[in-house]
Design a protein around this motif. Structure first.
Motif, PDB file in Angstrom:
ATOM      1  N   LEU A  21       0.738  -1.224  -0.063  1.00  0.00           N
ATOM      2  CA  LEU A  21       0.073   0.121   0.056  1.00  0.00           C
ATOM      3  C   LEU A  21       0.910   1.031   0.093  1.00  0.00           C
ATOM      4  O   LEU A  21       0.403   2.232  -0.678  1.00  0.00           O
ATOM      5  CB  LEU A  21      -0.847   0.015   1.145  1.00  0.00           C
ATOM      6  CG  LEU A  21      -1.869  -0.981   1.236  1.00  0.00           C
ATOM      7  CD1 LEU A  21      -2.853  -0.966   2.493  1.00  0.00           C
ATOM      8  CD2 LEU A  21      -2.917  -1.101   0.094  1.00  0.00           C
ATOM      9  N   LEU A  22       1.898   1.266   0.621  1.00  0.00           N
ATOM     10  CA  LEU A  22       2.740   2.286   0.986  1.00  0.00           C
ATOM     11  C   LEU A  22       3.803   2.529  -0.220  1.00  0.00           C
ATOM     12  O   LEU A  22       4.038   3.920  -0.497  1.00  0.00           O
ATOM     13  CB  LEU A  22       3.493   2.412   2.202  1.00  0.00           C
ATOM     14  CG  LEU A  22       2.494   2.617   3.474  1.00  0.00           C
ATOM     15  CD1 LEU A  22       3.444   2.472   4.548  1.00  0.00           C
ATOM     16  CD2 LEU A  22       1.837   3.700   3.453  1.00  0.00           C
ATOM     17  N   ARG A  23       4.219   1.643  -1.031  1.00  0.00           N
ATOM     18  CA  ARG A  23       5.181   1.576  -1.940  1.00  0.00           C
ATOM     19  C   ARG A  23       4.648   1.717  -3.356  1.00  0.00           C
ATOM     20  O   ARG A  23       5.254   1.885  -4.441  1.00  0.00           O
ATOM     21  CB  ARG A  23       6.205   0.761  -1.747  1.00  0.00           C
ATOM     22  CG  ARG A  23       7.042   0.818  -0.608  1.00  0.00           C
ATOM     23  CD  ARG A  23       8.291  -0.091  -0.514  1.00  0.00           C
ATOM     24  NE  ARG A  23       7.588  -1.633   0.164  1.00  0.00           N
ATOM     25  CZ  ARG A  23       8.459  -2.355   0.368  1.00  0.00           C
ATOM     26  NH1 ARG A  23       9.678  -2.300   0.189  1.00  0.00           N
ATOM     27  NH2 ARG A  23       7.772  -3.584   1.027  1.00  0.00           N
ATOM     28  N   THR A  24       3.467   1.290  -3.498  1.00  0.00           N
ATOM     29  CA  THR A  24       2.739   1.191  -4.977  1.00  0.00           C
ATOM     30  C   THR A  24       2.483   2.584  -5.399  1.00  0.00           C
ATOM     31  O   THR A  24       1.485   3.080  -4.880  1.00  0.00           O
ATOM     32  CB  THR A  24       1.560   0.277  -5.006  1.00  0.00           C
ATOM     33  OG1 THR A  24       1.893  -1.005  -4.299  1.00  0.00           O
ATOM     34  CG2 THR A  24       1.095   0.065  -6.210  1.00  0.00           C
ATOM     35  N   THR A  73      -9.218  10.424 -14.352  1.00  0.00           N
ATOM     36  CA  THR A  73      -8.005  10.753 -15.037  1.00  0.00           C
ATOM     37  C   THR A  73      -6.993   9.945 -14.267  1.00  0.00           C
ATOM     38  O   THR A  73      -5.766   9.804 -15.189  1.00  0.00           O
ATOM     39  CB  THR A  73      -7.652  12.141 -15.313  1.00  0.00           C
ATOM     40  OG1 THR A  73      -7.476  12.876 -14.300  1.00  0.00           O
ATOM     41  CG2 THR A  73      -8.987  12.604 -16.007  1.00  0.00           C
ATOM     42  N   GLY A  74      -7.012   9.504 -13.294  1.00  0.00           N
ATOM     43  CA  GLY A  74      -5.744   8.926 -12.443  1.00  0.00           C
ATOM     44  C   GLY A  74      -4.675   9.975 -12.094  1.00  0.00           C
ATOM     45  O   GLY A  74      -3.703   9.504 -11.687  1.00  0.00           O
ATOM     46  N   LYS A  75      -4.965  11.134 -12.020  1.00  0.00           N
ATOM     47  CA  LYS A  75      -3.876  12.182 -11.664  1.00  0.00           C
ATOM     48  C   LYS A  75      -4.289  12.798 -10.301  1.00  0.00           C
ATOM     49  O   LYS A  75      -5.477  12.611  -9.744  1.00  0.00           O
ATOM     50  CB  LYS A  75      -3.851  13.388 -12.635  1.00  0.00           C
ATOM     51  CG  LYS A  75      -3.664  12.818 -14.065  1.00  0.00           C
ATOM     52  CD  LYS A  75      -3.840  14.150 -15.026  1.00  0.00           C
ATOM     53  CE  LYS A  75      -3.320  13.543 -16.528  1.00  0.00           C
ATOM     54  NZ  LYS A  75      -3.469  14.700 -17.537  1.00  0.00           N
ATOM     55  N   ASN A  76      -3.314  13.574  -9.921  1.00  0.00           N
ATOM     56  CA  ASN A  76      -3.328  14.157  -8.489  1.00  0.00           C
ATOM     57  C   ASN A  76      -3.720  13.359  -7.415  1.00  0.00           C
ATOM     58  O   ASN A  76      -4.644  13.440  -6.494  1.00  0.00           O
ATOM     59  CB  ASN A  76      -4.480  15.045  -8.497  1.00  0.00           C
ATOM     60  CG  ASN A  76      -4.075  16.434  -9.848  1.00  0.00           C
ATOM     61  OD1 ASN A  76      -2.812  16.486  -9.962  1.00  0.00           O
ATOM     62  ND2 ASN A  76      -4.950  17.119 -10.033  1.00  0.00           N
ATOM     63  N   THR A  77      -3.005  12.053  -7.150  1.00  0.00           N
ATOM     64  CA  THR A  77      -3.439  11.359  -6.303  1.00  0.00           C
ATOM     65  C   THR A  77      -2.130  11.425  -5.032  1.00  0.00           C
ATOM     66  O   THR A  77      -1.411  12.373  -5.041  1.00  0.00           O
ATOM     67  CB  THR A  77      -3.274   9.778  -6.734  1.00  0.00           C
ATOM     68  OG1 THR A  77      -1.942   9.530  -7.377  1.00  0.00           O
ATOM     69  CG2 THR A  77      -4.327   9.665  -7.748  1.00  0.00           C
ATOM     70  N   LEU A  78      -1.958  10.547  -4.313  1.00  0.00           N
ATOM     71  CA  LEU A  78      -1.191  10.782  -2.862  1.00  0.00           C
ATOM     72  C   LEU A  78       0.390  10.779  -3.535  1.00  0.00           C
ATOM     73  O   LEU A  78       1.172  11.442  -3.036  1.00  0.00           O
ATOM     74  CB  LEU A  78      -1.263   9.672  -2.000  1.00  0.00           C
ATOM     75  CG  LEU A  78      -0.369   9.465  -0.857  1.00  0.00           C
ATOM     76  CD1 LEU A  78      -0.386  10.490  -0.067  1.00  0.00           C
ATOM     77  CD2 LEU A  78      -0.471   8.046  -0.277  1.00  0.00           C
ATOM     78  N   ASN A  79       0.669   9.883  -4.493  1.00  0.00           N
ATOM     79  CA  ASN A  79       1.927   9.949  -4.944  1.00  0.00           C
ATOM     80  C   ASN A  79       2.424  10.770  -5.935  1.00  0.00           C
ATOM     81  O   ASN A  79       3.656  10.704  -6.387  1.00  0.00           O
ATOM     82  CB  ASN A  79       2.268   8.306  -5.235  1.00  0.00           C
ATOM     83  CG  ASN A  79       2.069   7.350  -4.373  1.00  0.00           C
ATOM     84  OD1 ASN A  79       1.188   6.543  -4.750  1.00  0.00           O
ATOM     85  ND2 ASN A  79       2.594   7.245  -3.106  1.00  0.00           N
ATOM     86  N   GLU A  80       1.631  11.652  -6.329  1.00  0.00           N
ATOM     87  CA  GLU A  80       1.914  12.752  -7.337  1.00  0.00           C
ATOM     88  C   GLU A  80       3.130  13.599  -7.071  1.00  0.00           C
ATOM     89  O   GLU A  80       3.298  14.022  -5.698  1.00  0.00           O
ATOM     90  CB  GLU A  80       0.592  13.584  -7.607  1.00  0.00           C
ATOM     91  CG  GLU A  80       0.574  14.403  -8.831  1.00  0.00           C
ATOM     92  CD  GLU A  80       0.136  13.372  -9.862  1.00  0.00           C
ATOM     93  OE1 GLU A  80       0.262  13.822 -11.150  1.00  0.00           O
ATOM     94  OE2 GLU A  80      -0.338  12.318  -9.771  1.00  0.00           O
ATOM     95  N   GLU A  81       3.903  14.232  -7.785  1.00  0.00           N
ATOM     96  CA  GLU A  81       5.053  14.979  -7.777  1.00  0.00           C
ATOM     97  C   GLU A  81       4.629  16.446  -7.562  1.00  0.00           C
ATOM     98  O   GLU A  81       3.693  16.977  -8.162  1.00  0.00           O
ATOM     99  CB  GLU A  81       6.076  15.143  -8.924  1.00  0.00           C
ATOM    100  CG  GLU A  81       6.776  13.808  -9.141  1.00  0.00           C
ATOM    101  CD  GLU A  81       7.744  13.488  -7.941  1.00  0.00           C
ATOM    102  OE1 GLU A  81       8.163  14.252  -7.205  1.00  0.00           O
ATOM    103  OE2 GLU A  81       8.035  12.347  -7.616  1.00  0.00           O
TER     104      GLU A  81
END
Length: 1175
Positions: A627-630, A644-652
Motif C-alpha cells: 500500500l505504501l510503496r505502490t 483521469t488517474g491524476k493528483n493522487t497521493l504519490n503525485e510529484e
C-alpha cells in the motif's frame, strides 16, 4: 410678438400677464384696456401693482406710462375684447404654414383696432351696451358660468356626480388630465402650485396625501426607487434640505428606539459588507479618538462597561446555554477558496483582495484562490435560489491557507499544488459498489460489518489490495444485444469458497462504457485490453458461466500478510478457507456481508436454486500489493474518484504534503465523494496507521549508551544500515514502536499519565460521561442533507430508517460536529464563569466509541475547594453533591424543556434490554434504584472495607463487575428481608402517588433503618441520591449541563480515584479489550517459543493489524486528527537509575535530519570552493 415691428395680439398680451402674474393695461385712443391672468384662471394670485403701456400707432410701439388716473380703467371692455380675441385666436396655434399665420395675424390686428374703436365710441357716447352683442353663444355661456354662482354650483355638482358614477367618464377625464399634465408645461406648473397650496392649507388633504404616499412607497417599487433617487439627489444638491434632514434624523434617533435599532443594524451590515465604508469609519474613529479627549474617555468607559457586561452575561447560565446552542447549530458549510475544504465558521475568514496586495503575496493569491464554488445567481436560478443567504454567495479562505499566502508561500493543501479533482463523468457515477470494484485494477478486500442500533459501518481486520485480472471480468460476464441486461454477480476471493465479498446486480453495458472511458482518459488503464467482441448469451447453468476459471487450480490463494508493508516482503503463505470467511464469531456487529453484501439468507437460497448467477474471482492467484510503496494505489483502487488517474497521493508536488494531511484534505473536501465512501475511509485509516508505524519506529539500547566494541552509539551509527543490523543480530538493541493512536497500548500509556496527575493534583472531584445523540441533534442530519442538495425535506419529516441512512451515508460530518460540539461545550459551558459544576481547575477526557459506532466521552474534573471524601464530614460532601447532581424529575410547570430531555434521554428502560441481563442479573446498572428521603454515603462493613471499589451510584455505562461478597450474617439477612419488604410495598403502590416518607411508613421503616440496611448489603463506598418513587429509573445528571448538551449524560462524585481511572481506561469496546488480550497472548507465545525481540515485535504487529475492529466514525477521528483525548496538563516521564534504557527518536526523523545535514554540508563545501576560486 411673433415678429419685430408687428402688433401684439390681445391673446399674447394676456399670456404675458399670466406669465408675470401682473395685470397689463394698454392705452389706446384715450381708453385703458385691461389684460389679466384672471381671464384664464379665476383663482390666480395677481400682484397688486400693474404695468401700464401707451400705444404709439405711428411707431407701432408701446411706451411705459408712469402715472395713471384710477377712473380711466375699463375692465369689462377688456374682458370682452380678450374673450373674443381668445376665441378668434384658436386657429393661430394649430396652423402649419407660416404664410397663413401671418395673414391671420394681420386680419386679427385689424379687427382688434375696429373693436377697440367701437367700444370707445359706445363708452364716450354713454350708451348702455351689453356683452351679448359682441359674444358668440359659447362665449355667452362661459361668461354666464363665471358670473352666475348658482349656475356654476349646479354645473360642478352635476359633473362631480357624473365623475363618481360614470366609470368611463372618470377614466376619460383622468386620461385627459394626465395627457395635458404631460404635454402642457404651463398646466403642469399650475397643477403643482395648486396642489402645494392645498397641501399647505387643507390639513385633511395633507394627512390623506401622506398616508397615500406611505402605502404607495410600500407597494410600488418603481415609485419607491424614484422617490429614493429624488431624495438622494435633493440631499446632495440642496444644502438647506440636507441640514433639515440631518436635524430631523438626529431628533428621531434620540426619541425613537425602534428607529435607533434599525439605524444601528443598517450601519453594522454596511460596515460588514462595504469595505470603503468600513475603512472610512475606521479612519474617522481613529482620528476622533486621537483628537477628541472627551470621545476617548467615553470610548474607554464603554469598553470597560462592555467587558463588565460580558462577564456578567457569562455568569448567567441561561445566556451561556443559548450562546452555546447558537454556536453549534451550524455544520461545516464554509468552503475555503484555496484548499476546497469544508470548514466551520470560526475556521475561515472572508476573502478580501486588499489583504493580498504586496507583490510577492499578490501573485500567490491570484494563483491559489479560485471562485469555482462561489455561486452567482444566473437566469437559470429559480425565483428562490437554493443558495440564497448561504455561505456559497461569498468567498472564504481558511486561516491555515491565509497565513501561508501572507508569507508568500503556496499552501501545501492548495488545489494548485496538484490536488485538484476532475469531475466524475456519468459513465462512472452511475456504477454501483460491485461494478466499481469490477473495473478497479486493485480490489480492496476488507471485512465490513453493520453495527447494531442504526447500521453504522465498521471494519474488522486489515485492508488488502489485490490486483484484478480485467480479462476475467470481460470474458466471464455475459453481454447480450439487449442494453438492459442485468445479471446477478457474486465477487469472491476464490471461486471454491462459499462465502463472497459482494453480491449485487451488474449492468454489463455500464461496465463496458466505464472501461472504455478509463482506457481513453486514465493513464493507468492505457494498457488494458478490452474484449471488443464482448457478446455472449447468458448460460443455462451457473457452472457453465466460466468453465476455464472453474477448472483452474485454486490451491494458490491471496496472501494477506502485512510483512510486506512493515518490512521486507516475505514468502507468501497459503490461506485457508477459514481464514478468508467473512463471518467471525468475535465480531460485535450483526452479520453483514462485506462491502454491502445483502444479509437476506432466504433470498440467497432462492437465488441459488432458481436464478442464474455468476461467480467472479478476478483477483485469484494474485498477491497483495504494498500500500505504501505502490505508485498510484488510490487511482487503481478507486478509479471512480480519480477518473483521469491524476493528483493522487504519490503525485510529484512542489510543496510536500504528508500522507495524513493528504487524507485530511480528501475527507474534508467539498467534493464529498470521499466522505460518502466508507471503503475509502477504512482504506485511508489503514494506510495512515501503517505510515504511523513506519514513522514511529525507535531504537531501544539494552546496555545503555556503550557499543559492544567500546564505541559510543551515536545517531550516525543508527542511520547506518550495517551498523544497525549488527545491533539487532547481537540483540543489543531492539525496534520499538510508539503506540499507534487509539490502540490499547496507547490508552495504557495514558493511564499512567492520569495516575501521575492524581499524585500531583490530588483526587479528581467528578467523573462524567457525555453520549452522542446523532438523531436528536437535527443539525447533523440537516448538514448532511444540505451538502447533497438531493432531499428538500426537513429533519422532522424523516423517518427513523431514513435518518439512519443519512447518518451512514457520510460518517465524516457527524464525527467532526461531535468533536466541535464537545470542545465548545467544555470551554463555553463547563469551564464558563457560570460554573455549573464549580470552578474547574484541571480536567482530562477521552473519546471512545459505543457499540453502535458513535462517539462519547469520559471526563475527570478537578474542582476548586471541593470537599474530600474521608477528610471532610459526610454532610459536607452530600451537601456539595446535592448542589450539582440530581435525579429529580422536573415538573412541567417548572421547566418543560428540561422535563422533556430527562424523560427522553435520562430514563432507563423499565423492560430492561439484553445488555442489562448480562452476568445473570436483572439489571447490571442497578435499576430501579431505591427511593430515599435524603442523599447519604453508604460504607460497607469495616471487615470488608479493603474490598471497596468505585464510587457512586452506578451509571448505565458501568459494568457491575463481580466482586467477593461480604461475610453473611444475621444483620445482612435481616437487611435483605427489610429491603425486600420495602420493594414489595413500592410494587403494590405503583399506581398511587406516594412520597418517599409515606412509602417508608407503609413498609414500617425509617430513613435511618433504610440507610443501615443499605450499608449492610453494599460492597463498596456508594453515594445514594435523594430520590422519589417516580424517579427510580432516572439516571443522575446536572440540570445545566443536561439542558445544554441535550443528550444522555452521567455525573458522579468520585470516592475512589484509582478505581475510577482504571474504569475510564479499561472500559473500552469489547473489540479493543479482546485485541489487548490477543496482543498479550501473542507476546507470551513468542516468549515461550524463544523468539528474539525483533521477531516478537513482528508477531505482535501482525496480530494487531489482523484483528483490529473500529467503526467508520472512529476511523474518521484517527485519519483527520480529531482529538481522542485531551488534558489540561502535560506529563513528562524522566527515566532514572544507574543504567536506564536509551530510546532514540524515531528512525524516520533521524534519517531526515541526516539527509538535511548532508545537504547543508554539500552546499557549504560548494560555497567554500567558490570562495577559493574567487581568491
Amino acid at each position: 410678438m411673433r415678429e419685430n415691428n408687428s402688433w401684439g395680439t390681445a391673446l399674447e398680451i394676456i399670456a404675458a400677464a399670466d406669465l408675470l402674474k401682473t395685470d397689463i393695461y394698454t392705452f389706446y385712443n384715450g381708453v385703458w384696456i385691461k389684460y389679466s391672468s384672471s381671464q384664464i384662471f379665476t383663482n390666480s394670485e395677481i400682484n397688486e401693482r400693474a404695468i401700464y403701456l401707451q400705444h404709439n400707432g405711428d411707431l407701432q410701439h408701446y411706451e411705459v406710462v408712469l402715472s395713471v388716473l384710477p377712473e380711466m380703467h375699463i375692465p369689462l371692455e377688456s374682458n370682452r375684447v380678450a374673450m373674443k380675441r381668445k376665441c378668434e385666436q384658436n386657429d393661430l396655434f394649430v396652423s402649419k404654414k407660416h404664410k397663413k399665420q401671418d395673414q391671420r395675424a394681420s386680419s386679427l390686428n385689424d379687427e382688434n383696432n375696429s373693436s377697440v374703436k367701437s367700444s370707445q365710441k359706445e363708452i364716450h357716447s354713454g350708451k348702455d351696451v351689453t356683452e351679448q352683442q359682441y359674444l358668440s353663444k359659447c362665449e355667452k355661456e362661459k361668461l354666464k358660468y363665471h358670473t352666475d354662482s348658482q349656475l356654476r354650483y349646479r354645473k360642478l355638482s352635476a359633473l362631480k356626480k357624473k365623475y363618481s358614477n360614470d366609470k368611463s367618464y372618470k377614466a376619460q377625464k383622468i386620461r385627459k388630465g394626465k395627457e395635458k399634465y404631460q404635454n402642457d408645461y404651463t398646466y403642469k406648473l399650475d397643477i403643482k402650485k395648486a396642489s402645494k397650496d392645498k397641501y399647505i392649507a387643507d390639513e385633511k388633504h395633507r394627512e390623506g396625501k401622506k398616508n397615500e404616499s406611505i402605502e404607495k412607497y410600500k407597494n410600488n417599487d418603481e415609485f419607491k426607487n424614484k422617490l429614493k433617487h429624488a431624495s438622494i439627489h435633493k440631499y446632495a444638491t440642496d444644502n438647506e434640505h440636507q441640514n433639515r434632514i440631518k436635524q430631523a434624523s438626529i431628533h428621531k434617533y434620540a426619541t425613537d428606539d425602534e428607529y435607533q435599532n434599525k439605524v444601528k443594524q443598517a450601519s453594522i451590515h454596511k460596515y460588514a459588507t462595504d469595505d470603503e465604508y468600513q475603512n472610512k469609519v475606521k479612519q474617522a474613529s481613529i482620528h476622533k479618538y486621537a483628537t477628541d479627549d472627551e470621545h476617548r474617555k467615553n470610548v474607554k468607559c464603554q469598553t470597560l462597561s462592555k467587558r463588565i457586561l460580558s462577564k456578567e452575561e457569562g455568569k448567567d447560565m441561561t445566556k451561556v446555554i443559548e450562546k452555546f446552542k447558537k454556536d453549534v447549530c451550524e455544520g461545516p458549510e464554509y468552503i475555503c477558496a484555496c484548499c476546497f475544504r469544508l470548514c466551520f465558521q470560526n475556521q475561515v475568514m472572508e476573502y478580501k483582495k486588499d489583504l493580498y496586495q504586496k507583490d510577492s503575496v499578490k501573485d500567490v493569491a491570484d494563483t491559489c484562490i479560485s471562485d469555482k464554488y462561489l455561486h452567482k445567481c444566473l437566469d437559470e436560478c429559480e425565483d428562490e435560489c437554493k443558495y440564497q443567504g448561504t455561505s456559497r454567495q461569498s468567498l472564504w479562505i481558511c486561516y491555515t491557507c491565509h497565513r501561508k499566502i501572507q508569507r508568500g508561500k503556496v499552501p501545501a493543501e492548495s488545489f494548485f499544488n496538484n490536488l485538484s479533482l476532475d469531475d466524475v463523468p456519468n459513465e462512472l457515477s452511475r456504477l454501483n459498489q460491485l461494478e466499481q470494484h469490477l473495473i478497479s485494477l486493485n480490489i480492496p478486500f476488507m471485512k465490513i460489518i453493520a453495527l447494531p442500533k442504526g447500521g453504522q459501518k465498521a471494519v474488522h481486520g486489515p485492508c488488502v489490495c489485490v490486483p484484478s485480472d480485467m480479462f476475467k471480468v470481460t470474458t466471464t460476464l455475459p453481454r447480450s444485444e439487449d442494453d438492459n441486461c442485468l445479471v446477478k454477480v457474486k465477487l469472491k476471493r476464490k471461486l471454491q469458497y462459499k462465502g463472497y465479498e459482494e453480491y449485487q446486480f451488474v449492468d454489463t453495458k455500464h461496465l463496458e462504457e466505464a472501461l472504455l472511458f478509463l482506457k481513453g482518459k486514465n493513464e493507468w488503464y492505457s494498457n488494458i485490453v478490452i474484449n471488443e467482441k464482448w457478446l455472449n448469451p447468458i448460460p443455462l447453468q451457473n457452472n457453465e458461466c466460466c468453465p476455464e476459471i472453474e477448472s483452474m487450480d485454486t490451491s494458490t490463494t491471496t496472501n494477506e500478510t502485512l510483512n510486506d508493508n512493515l518490512q521486507d516482503r516475505s514468502n507468501a503463505e497459503e490461506q485457508t478457507n477459514e481464514a478468508d470467511t467473512y463471518l467471525d464469531d468475535t465480531l460485535q456487529g450483526v452479520q453483514l456481508d462485506t462491502c454491502l453484501q445483502p444479509a437476506d439468507i432466504a433470498q440467497e437460497a432462492l437465488d441459488t436454486l432458481f436464478d442464474k448467477e455468476f461467480n467472479l474471482s478476478p483477483a485469484e492467484e494474485n498477491n497483495p500489493v504494498s500500500l505504501l510503496r505502490t505508485k498510484g494505489i488510490e487511482a487503481q483502487t478507486f478509479p471512480v474518484h480519480y477518473p483521469t488517474g491524476k493528483n493522487t497521493l504519490n503525485e510529484e508536488r512542489e510543496e510536500k504534503l504528508s500522507l495524513l494531511r493528504y487524507f485530511n484534505l480528501r475527507l474534508m473536501s467539498v467534493e464529498n465523494r470521499f466522505a460518502r465512501d466508507t471503503s475509502y475511509i477504512f482504506f485511508c485509516q489503514y494506510m495512515s496507521e501503517l505510515d504511523r508505524v513506519m514513522s514511529n519506529v525507535q531504537i531501544s539500547l539494552r546496555k545503555g549508551s556503550v557499543f559492544s566494541n567500546g564505541k559510543k552509539v551515536t545517531s550516525k551509527m543508527l542511520c547506518d544500515k550495517d551498523t544497525l543490523h549488527g545491533l539487532f543480530r547481537k540483540d543489543e538493541a531492539i525496534k520499538f514502536m510508539k503506540p499507534v493512536r487509539g490502540t490499547p497500548p496507547y490508552w495504557q500509556a495514558e493511564q499512567k499519565n492520569i495516575f501521575a496527575m492524581i499524585r500531583q493534583l490530588g483526587i479528581p472531584t467528578f467523573f462524567a460521561s457525555f453520549s452522542s445523540a446523532d438523531f436528536r441533534w437535527k443539525e447533523i442530519i440537516e448538514t448532511i442533507i444540505e451538502a447533497t442538495r438531493r432531499d428538500i425535506r426537513n429533519f422532522d419529516e424523516l423517518t427513523w430508517d431514513e435518518k439512519c441512512k443519512v447518518l451512514c451515508s457520510n460518517p465524516v460530518t457527524p464525527a467532526r460536529m461531535f468533536d466541535r460540539r464537545f470542545k465548545r461545550f467544555l470551554k463555553d459551558v463547563i469551564m464558563s464563569d457560570a460554573q455549573p459544576i464549580g470552578h474547574v481547575i484541571d480536567y482530562f477526557y477521552r473519546v471512545e466509541f459505543q457499540q453502535r459506532g458513535s462517539p462519547h466521552t469520559h471526563c475527570l474534573f478537578w474542582i476548586e475547594d471541593a470537599p474530600k471524601f474521608n477528610e471532610d464530614e459526610d454532610d459536607t460532601v452530600t451537601e456539595f453533591v446535592d448542589k450539582y447532581i440530581t435525579c429529580k424529575l422536573p415538573l412541567e410547570t417548572e421547566d418543560s424543556e428540561l422535563k422533556d430531555i430527562v424523560t427522553t434521554v435520562q430514563q432507563h428502560s423499565k423492560t430492561h434490554s439484553k445488555s442489562c441481563r448480562k452476568k445473570g442479573t436483572v439489571c447490571r446498572f442497578n435499576f430501579p434504584r431505591p427511593p430515599s428521603e435524603k442523599t447519604f454515603i453508604s460504607r460497607p462493613p469495616k471487615d470488608d472495607e479493603e474490598e471497596c471499589s468505585v464510587a457512586d451510584d452506578t451509571d448505565e455505562d458501568v459494568d457491575d463487575d463481580v466482586v467477593e461478597k461480604p461475610k453473611s450474617g444475621i444483620s445482612s439477612l435481616r437487611a435483605k428481608k427489610i429491603l425486600e419488604s420495602l420493594w414489595a410495598v413500592i410494587k403494590d403502590c405503583e399506581k398511587e402517588n406516594l412520597t418517599t416518607t409515606e412509602i417508608f411508613i407503609r413498609a414500617g421503616v425509617s430513613q435511618e433503618d433504610f440507610q443501615e440496611c443499605f450499608r449492610s448489603v453494599t460492597y463498596r463506598n456508594t453515594v445514594v441520591l435523594k430520590r422519589n418513587k417516580d424517579e427510580m429509573f432516572i439516571n443522575q445528571y446536572n440540570p445545566h449541563l443536561l439542558k445544554a448538551w441535550d443528550a444522555n449524560m452521567d455525573i458522579q462524585y468520585i470516592l475512589d480515584a484509582y478505581s475510577c481511572v482504571v474504569y475510564i481506561i479499561s472500559y473500552i469496546s469489547k473489540s479493543e479489550r479482546e485485541l489487548g488480550l490477543l496482543l498479550q497472548q501473542t507476546k507470551n507465545e513468542a516468549a515461550d517459543g524463544n523468539l528474539d525481540a525483533q521477531h516478537t515485535m513482528k508477531q505482535v504487529g501482525t496480530a494487531y493489524f489482523h484483528f483490529r475492529e473500529l467503526s467508520a466514525q472512529e476511523a474518521v477521528f484517527r485519519v483527520i486528527g480529531l482529538s481522542l483525548k485531551e488534558c489540561s496538563r502535560k506529563v513528562e516521564f524522566i527515566p532514572v537509575g544507574e543504567n536506564p534504557c536509551k530510546m532514540s527518536i524515531p528512525l524516520k526523523e533521524l534519517l531526515t535530519k541526516s539527509k538535511s545535514a548532508k545537504t547543508k554540508k554539500t552546499s557549504k563545501e560548494i560555497d567554500d570552493d567558490d570562495d577559493t576560486d574567487d581568491g
